[in-house]
Write a protein that holds these residues in place. Structure first.
Motif, PDB file in Angstrom:
ATOM      1  N   LYS A 167      -9.215  -9.954   2.490  1.00 10.99           N
ATOM      2  CA  LYS A 167      -7.932  -9.651   3.156  1.00 10.99           C
ATOM      3  C   LYS A 167      -8.081  -8.695   4.328  1.00 10.99           C
ATOM      4  O   LYS A 167      -7.580  -8.964   5.437  1.00 10.99           O
ATOM      5  N   ASP A 168      -8.750  -7.572   4.136  1.00 12.29           N
ATOM      6  CA  ASP A 168      -8.864  -6.576   5.198  1.00 12.29           C
ATOM      7  C   ASP A 168      -9.686  -7.078   6.374  1.00 12.29           C
ATOM      8  O   ASP A 168      -9.465  -6.679   7.523  1.00 12.29           O
ATOM      9  N   ILE A 169     -10.645  -7.958   6.085  1.00 11.92           N
ATOM     10  CA  ILE A 169     -11.452  -8.555   7.162  1.00 11.92           C
ATOM     11  C   ILE A 169     -10.586  -9.469   8.016  1.00 11.92           C
ATOM     12  O   ILE A 169     -10.603  -9.399   9.250  1.00 11.92           O
ATOM     13  N   PHE A 170      -9.812 -10.316   7.366  1.00 16.06           N
ATOM     14  CA  PHE A 170      -8.978 -11.263   8.094  1.00 16.06           C
ATOM     15  C   PHE A 170      -7.963 -10.552   8.992  1.00 16.06           C
ATOM     16  O   PHE A 170      -7.791 -10.899  10.162  1.00 16.06           O
ATOM     17  N   LYS A 171      -7.277  -9.547   8.453  1.00 15.80           N
ATOM     18  CA  LYS A 171      -6.200  -8.910   9.221  1.00 15.80           C
ATOM     19  C   LYS A 171      -6.730  -8.054  10.374  1.00 15.80           C
ATOM     20  O   LYS A 171      -5.952  -7.635  11.235  1.00 15.80           O
ATOM     21  N   SER A 172      -8.054  -7.828  10.386  1.00 16.71           N
ATOM     22  CA  SER A 172      -8.657  -7.024  11.450  1.00 16.71           C
ATOM     23  C   SER A 172      -9.438  -7.861  12.453  1.00 16.71           C
ATOM     24  O   SER A 172     -10.040  -7.304  13.381  1.00 16.71           O
ATOM     25  N   SER A 173      -9.457  -9.196  12.296  1.00 12.67           N
ATOM     26  CA  SER A 173     -10.323 -10.055  13.106  1.00 12.67           C
ATOM     27  C   SER A 173      -9.526 -11.079  13.896  1.00 12.67           C
ATOM     28  O   SER A 173      -8.461 -11.534  13.465  1.00 12.67           O
ATOM     29  N   VAL A 174     -10.080 -11.470  15.040  1.00 16.96           N
ATOM     30  CA  VAL A 174      -9.503 -12.522  15.876  1.00 16.96           C
ATOM     31  C   VAL A 174     -10.226 -13.832  15.569  1.00 16.96           C
ATOM     32  O   VAL A 174     -11.457 -13.854  15.489  1.00 16.96           O
ATOM     33  N   PHE A 175      -9.471 -14.912  15.410  1.00 21.70           N
ATOM     34  CA  PHE A 175     -10.048 -16.209  15.059  1.00 21.70           C
ATOM     35  C   PHE A 175      -9.833 -17.190  16.207  1.00 21.70           C
ATOM     36  O   PHE A 175      -8.705 -17.606  16.483  1.00 21.70           O
ATOM     37  N   LEU A 176     -10.922 -17.532  16.903  1.00 13.72           N
ATOM     38  CA  LEU A 176     -10.879 -18.496  18.004  1.00 13.72           C
ATOM     39  C   LEU A 176     -11.388 -19.827  17.466  1.00 13.72           C
ATOM     40  O   LEU A 176     -12.589 -20.048  17.330  1.00 13.72           O
ATOM     41  N   ALA A 177     -10.463 -20.716  17.135  1.00  7.14           N
ATOM     42  CA  ALA A 177     -10.747 -21.896  16.321  1.00  7.14           C
ATOM     43  C   ALA A 177     -11.317 -23.056  17.130  1.00  7.14           C
ATOM     44  O   ALA A 177     -11.019 -23.223  18.307  1.00  7.14           O
ATOM     45  N   ARG A 178     -12.097 -23.872  16.448  1.00  3.26           N
ATOM     46  CA  ARG A 178     -12.633 -25.088  17.069  1.00  3.26           C
ATOM     47  C   ARG A 178     -11.576 -26.195  17.118  1.00  3.26           C
ATOM     48  O   ARG A 178     -11.674 -27.123  17.910  1.00  3.26           O
ATOM     49  N   SER A 179     -10.568 -26.148  16.227  1.00  2.00           N
ATOM     50  CA  SER A 179      -9.552 -27.204  16.182  1.00  2.00           C
ATOM     51  C   SER A 179      -8.228 -26.614  15.722  1.00  2.00           C
ATOM     52  O   SER A 179      -8.162 -25.515  15.164  1.00  2.00           O
ATOM     53  N   ASP A 180      -7.164 -27.361  15.941  1.00  2.46           N
ATOM     54  CA  ASP A 180      -5.839 -26.920  15.511  1.00  2.46           C
ATOM     55  C   ASP A 180      -5.759 -26.819  13.985  1.00  2.46           C
ATOM     56  O   ASP A 180      -5.057 -25.949  13.460  1.00  2.46           O
ATOM     57  N   GLU A 181      -6.473 -27.695  13.280  1.00  2.88           N
ATOM     58  CA  GLU A 181      -6.463 -27.645  11.815  1.00  2.88           C
ATOM     59  C   GLU A 181      -7.097 -26.349  11.312  1.00  2.88           C
ATOM     60  O   GLU A 181      -6.580 -25.711  10.388  1.00  2.88           O
ATOM     61  N   ASP A 182      -8.213 -25.961  11.915  1.00  4.20           N
ATOM     62  CA  ASP A 182      -8.848 -24.694  11.545  1.00  4.20           C
ATOM     63  C   ASP A 182      -7.937 -23.520  11.872  1.00  4.20           C
ATOM     64  O   ASP A 182      -7.859 -22.543  11.115  1.00  4.20           O
ATOM     65  N   ALA A 183      -7.251 -23.608  13.007  1.00  5.72           N
ATOM     66  CA  ALA A 183      -6.338 -22.541  13.412  1.00  5.72           C
ATOM     67  C   ALA A 183      -5.199 -22.378  12.413  1.00  5.72           C
ATOM     68  O   ALA A 183      -4.815 -21.248  12.067  1.00  5.72           O
ATOM     69  N   GLU A 184      -4.659 -23.482  11.923  1.00  5.74           N
ATOM     70  CA  GLU A 184      -3.565 -23.411  10.950  1.00  5.74           C
ATOM     71  C   GLU A 184      -4.015 -22.737   9.655  1.00  5.74           C
ATOM     72  O   GLU A 184      -3.296 -21.917   9.077  1.00  5.74           O
ATOM     73  N   ARG A 185      -5.222 -23.048   9.203  1.00  2.26           N
ATOM     74  CA  ARG A 185      -5.725 -22.405   7.986  1.00  2.26           C
ATOM     75  C   ARG A 185      -5.945 -20.920   8.218  1.00  2.26           C
ATOM     76  O   ARG A 185      -5.685 -20.096   7.341  1.00  2.26           O
ATOM     77  N   ALA A 186      -6.439 -20.570   9.408  1.00  2.00           N
ATOM     78  CA  ALA A 186      -6.672 -19.165   9.731  1.00  2.00           C
ATOM     79  C   ALA A 186      -5.356 -18.386   9.736  1.00  2.00           C
ATOM     80  O   ALA A 186      -5.297 -17.238   9.260  1.00  2.00           O
ATOM     81  N   LYS A 187      -4.299 -18.986  10.259  1.00  2.00           N
ATOM     82  CA  LYS A 187      -2.990 -18.323  10.267  1.00  2.00           C
ATOM     83  C   LYS A 187      -2.502 -18.077   8.840  1.00  2.00           C
ATOM     84  O   LYS A 187      -1.963 -17.004   8.532  1.00  2.00           O
TER      85      LYS A 187
END
Length: 400
Positions: A167-187
């Motif tokens: 949790k703490d890693i995710f909320k502190s990191s920027v995710f530059l996704a390869r695809s829209d599907e990956d981006a949705e999971r990251a959100k």
């Protein structure tokens, strides 16, 4: 240290002796595994002067894919990998860049390692999530970016299941996704910022250099690249059947792990020669086994048909099918390509899908139809050009 990370470190520490033993054993055919390299090869301040960017890649494939980005940042960059052979590949490609293997993922080790680097930004290629390493980076005010980030369905379930650790890693990191599907999971996982930039693999493939080999008047040349257990046997069976119609056939086999090359002699049904033995292929050779690192794209360019390894072994999930495509060589892909699902979805009109049972028929179809081979090759080049530009999009997001 928070509860989830504390438990992770405790379990990791208890398991570490066994993990190191297993890694040592399983890496024998993949470039080896150095315990010393992980515990004692920490950088000195003089080695890292004016280097404020750190990029981490899992292994050799990721190093190859991240190459265009590394080249752009090489004067400011430190590279780390998880595997020894990934580090060796990075040193070969970029001898002027400091390269290290990351330490075991326990806070005492990772705190010291991150402090020794002294960087401002960490770019994690795809999704190499080591909880202690990333926590150490975040605690030491290093900006963390996942570049060309991917989150498969299975990894998404894993991260949700062990969310207190991540949790703490995710909320502190920027995710530059390869695809829209990956981006949705990251959100859904709660990353601080999410944006789709594309797959860096499309930028990583360039026209390969000519390879120093003499083959002679051979047709067809079938290149099986990055092969794994079971796929060489399949290549042998296909070769035997094709030889009935094409007596001058040459099959080039490039095993994913060069340590397996010598053992393939007893598997392949014909005269086999190793690359390190001869650079001139005798006319009676059936199989030319490439037991060198870094030459696969150049050998793909020699082929009339390329078969991408790892796609006929369900435990692997495929390898980079863009490497033969850049040379306009028609590509045959097996049913297992989960690691390259997004790439496949973008180039599916330009590749031939196959099963173990149908691969002979698919290759035969290509060999009998010159127009089809040409059309697929041109299609590949067109799609590659359309998808390029990921490196510049990543740099824009990270540095503006």
């Amino acid at each position: 240290m928070r509860g989830g990370l504390f438990i992770y470190n405790l379990l990791y520490g208890v398991s570490l002796p066994a993990l190191l033993t297993v890694a040592k054993f399983t890496s024998k055919n993949r470039g080896g595994f150095s315990v010393k390299r992980r515990f004692f090869s920490f950088p000195s301040e003089s080695q890292l002067k004016e280097r404020d960017i750190w990029i981490h890649c899992a292994s050799i494939g990721e190093v190859n894919s991240a190459r265009p980005l590394i080249e752009k940042l090489k004067d400011r960059l430190i590279v780390t990998t998880f595997t020894d052979y990934g580090a060796d590949r990075a040193l070969e490609l970029f001898p002027e860049i400091p390269v290290y293997v990351i330490p075991p993922d326990m806070k005492p080790f990772t705190d010291r390692f991150v402090k020794s680097l002294g960087v401002k930004k960490l770019l994690v290629y795809e999704t190499e999530i080591w909880p202690s390493l990333l926590t150490s980076a975040i605690e030491q005010r290093v900006e963390v970016y996942f570049i060309s980030g991917k989150i498969t369905e299975s990894n998404f379930s894993l991260y949700k299941r062990f969310f207190p650790v991540f949790k703490d890693i995710f909320k502190s990191s920027v995710f530059l996704a390869r695809s829209d599907e990956d981006a949705e999971r990251a959100k859904k996982l709660g990353f601080k910022e999410v944006k789709t930039v594309g797959d860096l693999k499309f930028d990583s493939v360039t026209e390969p250099k000519p390879v120093d080999v003499t083959i002679g008047d051979r047709f067809p040349i079938i290149v099986w690249g990055s092969t794994h257990e079971g796929e060489e046997e399949l290549a042998g069976k296909v070769h035997t059947k094709l030889k009935e119609k094409f007596p001058k056939i040459l099959t080039i086999v490039v095993p994913r792990h060069v340590g397996r090359a010598e053992s393939l002699r007893s598997i392949l049904p014909g005269k086999a020669v190793l690359r390190t033995e001869l650079k001139s292929v005798p006319s009676n050779t059936d199989f030319y086994i490439v037991d060198t690192i870094g030459e696969l794209p150049s050998f793909y360019a020699l082929g009339d048909v390329a078969v991408v390894g790892g796609t006929f072994n369900e435990k692997v999930g495929g390898h980079n099918l863009l490497e033969p495509m850049v040379s306009a060589v028609p590509v045959v892909v097996g049913p297992h390509y989960s690691h390259f699902q997004d790439v496949v979805s973008k180039v599916k009109e330009c590749i031939i899908f196959s099963t173990c049972e149908s691969v002979f028929d698919k290759i035969s179809l290509l060999l009998k139809n010159d127009e089809l081979r040409y059309r697929i090759g041109i299609c590949s080049k067109r799609v590659l050009e359309e998808e390029r530009g990921v490196t510049e999009r990543i740099l824009k997001e990270v540095f503006t």
